[in-house]
Write an enzyme that holds these catalytic residues in place. Structure first.
Site, mmCIF file in Angstrom:
data_model
loop_
_atom_site.group_PDB
_atom_site.id
_atom_site.type_symbol
_atom_site.label_atom_id
_atom_site.label_comp_id
_atom_site.label_asym_id
_atom_site.label_seq_id
_atom_site.Cartn_x
_atom_site.Cartn_y
_atom_site.Cartn_z
ATOM 1 N N GLY A 127 -19.688 99.652 -28.554
ATOM 2 C CA GLY A 127 -19.341 100.934 -29.168
ATOM 3 C C GLY A 127 -19.372 102.084 -28.186
ATOM 4 O O GLY A 127 -19.629 103.223 -28.557
ATOM 5 N N SER A 128 -19.095 101.805 -26.917
ATOM 6 C CA SER A 128 -19.173 102.841 -25.888
ATOM 7 C C SER A 128 -17.835 103.123 -25.228
ATOM 8 O O SER A 128 -17.770 103.758 -24.182
ATOM 9 C CB SER A 128 -20.173 102.434 -24.802
ATOM 10 O OG SER A 128 -21.422 102.225 -25.387
ATOM 11 N N ASP A 177 -6.067 97.961 -24.493
ATOM 12 C CA ASP A 177 -7.362 97.316 -24.238
ATOM 13 C C ASP A 177 -7.203 95.821 -23.991
ATOM 14 O O ASP A 177 -7.729 95.273 -23.021
ATOM 15 C CB ASP A 177 -8.307 97.518 -25.433
ATOM 16 C CG ASP A 177 -8.634 98.977 -25.655
ATOM 17 O OD1 ASP A 177 -8.234 99.811 -24.827
ATOM 18 O OD2 ASP A 177 -9.297 99.281 -26.668
HETATM 19 P P1 ADP Z 1 -16.077 99.161 -28.209
HETATM 20 O O1 ADP Z 1 -14.900 98.276 -28.206
HETATM 21 O O2 ADP Z 1 -15.815 100.517 -27.664
HETATM 22 O O3 ADP Z 1 -17.304 98.570 -27.567
HETATM 23 P P2 ADP Z 1 -15.807 98.804 -31.058
HETATM 24 O O4 ADP Z 1 -16.427 99.501 -32.207
HETATM 25 O O5 ADP Z 1 -14.329 98.772 -30.967
HETATM 26 O O6 ADP Z 1 -16.477 99.409 -29.742
HETATM 27 O O7 ADP Z 1 -16.282 97.286 -31.039
HETATM 28 C C1 ADP Z 1 -17.631 96.969 -31.204
HETATM 29 C C2 ADP Z 1 -17.729 95.774 -32.132
HETATM 30 O O8 ADP Z 1 -17.319 94.583 -31.401
HETATM 31 C C3 ADP Z 1 -19.136 95.486 -32.581
HETATM 32 O O9 ADP Z 1 -19.462 96.242 -33.731
HETATM 33 C C4 ADP Z 1 -19.076 94.003 -32.877
HETATM 34 O O10 ADP Z 1 -18.446 93.757 -34.121
HETATM 35 C C5 ADP Z 1 -18.144 93.500 -31.783
HETATM 36 N N1 ADP Z 1 -18.930 93.051 -30.605
HETATM 37 C C6 ADP Z 1 -18.902 93.580 -29.359
HETATM 38 N N2 ADP Z 1 -19.760 92.913 -28.540
HETATM 39 C C7 ADP Z 1 -20.347 91.960 -29.277
HETATM 40 C C8 ADP Z 1 -21.333 90.940 -29.022
HETATM 41 N N3 ADP Z 1 -21.879 90.804 -27.826
HETATM 42 N N4 ADP Z 1 -21.685 90.134 -30.041
HETATM 43 C C9 ADP Z 1 -21.122 90.268 -31.258
HETATM 44 N N5 ADP Z 1 -20.201 91.199 -31.559
HETATM 45 C C10 ADP Z 1 -19.808 92.036 -30.595
HETATM 46 MG MG MG Z 2 -13.100 98.623 -29.295
#
Ligand code: ADP
Ligand code: MG
Length: 391
Positions: A127-128, A177
């Site tokens: 989420g960053s 992305d």
């Molecule tokens: P970003 O893509 O900027 O990091 P997003 O909100 O688009 O943020 O995506 C984050 C989501 O991706 C998380 O809420 C989760 O559902 C999934 N996710 C990311 N990394 C992991 C992980 N290591 N294990 C499980 N789910 C993950």
């Molecule tokens: Mg994302």
């Protein structure tokens, strides 16, 4: 329907995947940065992303079942057992993303995927704005592609992952992305035309300068609805402009003069959105030229200008990002900085001489704590290859 794995089931699967190497596929799926070209990927623009040296690591292996699979996320200390032929509900956590990929793959290679076990472990902040979501989806899709020898080409992988993310996140995401995560090239940026998916690679050598992400540690959970709203505003602005100028097929092809001409009809918000899109596209072109000319001062200025557009015209920033961007802009050690990604949280990207990183991070962390009462996380990044098999 999925069932949550108990801690002991979780450990059993983890152990069998990490101790016995037979039949195992190991993948690394990088996150991505975007040097410049923000919120123009879905407006027909060119963007300048790169895959980075922070990754999600996947371990995959077939199991004996026809359809029952087990997946574990070490980061979430959570695992599920589920039937791959029964899709999860959209928006229902990380498993629904993986389920989305499985549904999309089944359209292309029906019945080819059977039961498997999968462990993932990530070094990407979630989420960053570094696109842990695209890394999650693309790493998984390419992992299944290897494990089941599906022979799906990269462009199809990119599109199916974009589609899965669209359906399962509820955000109408662009293609940048997934493209960067799959097609990244070490020591290069990717100059991507998001409309045609034509791309070229631009050397990322920047002398003694490097890219430093500063994570606000504000999660961008407001972003999805705002994102969809911005997209809709851009689409309707394009409709109004292209009614008179049919040659304008995407918003980046419009000119500032055209936006001025339709000022009344567009209204304040759509004028601002369109202006950002048109100006950001020009900044991408100027950045590519500046990189070719080794003019890193100019690259820095373009980053600062991009932040201005995102803060004041596209209005997708937040006070914490604005604080960090302004702090960097006023600090001689940094050549330029801007918010990166969808906005409303996540990271700034900073162009800075290596020799200043340590002192700058110390000072910025202190100032950020005082101003926003939050800790700063500094993430130095290098460009990297896209999703790769590592065994
Ligand atoms: P970003 O893509 O900027 O990091 P997003 O909100 O688009 O943020 O995506 C984050 C989501 O991706 C998380 O809420 C989760 O559902 C999934 N996710 C990311 N990394 C992991 C992980 N290591 N294990 C499980 N789910 C993950
Ligand atoms: Mg994302």
């Amino acid at each position: 329907m999925s069932t949550k794995l108990s801690k002991s089931d979780y450990e059993k699967i983890d152990l069998s995947l990490t101790s016995d190497k037979e039949g195992i596929v190991l993948m690394e799926a990088p996150g991505r940065i975007n040097l410049i070209g923000e919120h123009i990927d879905y407006n027909g623009g060119n963007v300048l992303p790169a895959a980075i040296d922070k990754c999600i690591y996947y371990t995959l292996k077939k199991n004996d079942s026809a359809t029952i699979s087990n997946v574990l996320s070490k980061n979430f200390s959570e695992g599920f057992s589920f039937d791959i032929t029964i899709p999860e509900k959209p928006g229902d956590g990380w498993l629904s993303y993986l389920s989305g990929v499985l549904s999309e793959i089944d359209k292309i290679a029906p019945g080819k995927v059977t039961g498997f076990d999968c462990v993932l472990d990530s070094k990407l902040p979630i989420g960053s704005g570094i696109s842990s979501s695209a890394a999650l989806l693309c790493g998984f899709a390419k992992g299944l592609n290897e494990l089941f020898e599906l022979n799906i080409d990269d462009i199809t992988i990119i599109k199916l992952c974009q589609n899965a993310e669209r359906i399962f996140s509820g955000a109408n995401v662009g293609v940048m992305d997934q493209f960067a995560v799959v097609k990244g090239k070490k020591d290069h940026f990717i100059l991507l035309d998001c409309e045609t998916l034509e791309y070229s690679t631009i050397p990322a050598a920047m002398g003694t300068n490097m890219l430093l992400l500063l994570n606000t540690n504000v999660s961008h959970n407001l972003a999805d609805s705002a994102y969809n709203e911005r997209r809709a505003q851009c689409e309707s602005a394009l409709e109004i402009i292209s009614a008179k100028y049919p040659q304008v097929k995407t918003l980046v092809e419009a000119t500032e003069e055209m936006v001025e001409e339709f000022k009344e009809e567009l209204g304040v918000d759509r004028v601002k959105r369109a202006m950002h899109v048109i100006q950001e596209q020009k900044r991408v072109e100027a950045t590519v030229e500046a990189l070719k000319n080794n003019d890193f001062t100019l690259v820095g200025e373009l980053l600062n200008a991009s932040h201005d557009g995102l803060q004041n015209l596209y209005e997708v920033s937040c006070p914490e990002l604005d604080f960090l961007a302004a702090y960097a802009k006023n600090d001689d050690r940094v050549l330029g900085a801007r918010m990166m990604g969808g906005g409303f949280g996540g990271c700034t990207i900073n162009l800075i001489d290596e020799k200043h990183v340590e002192s700058f991070v110390t000072d910025a962390s202190k100032a950020y704590k005082e101003a926003c009462n939050l800790d700063l996380t500094a993430i130095p990044v290098k460009t990297n290859n896209g999703v790769s098999k590592i065994n």
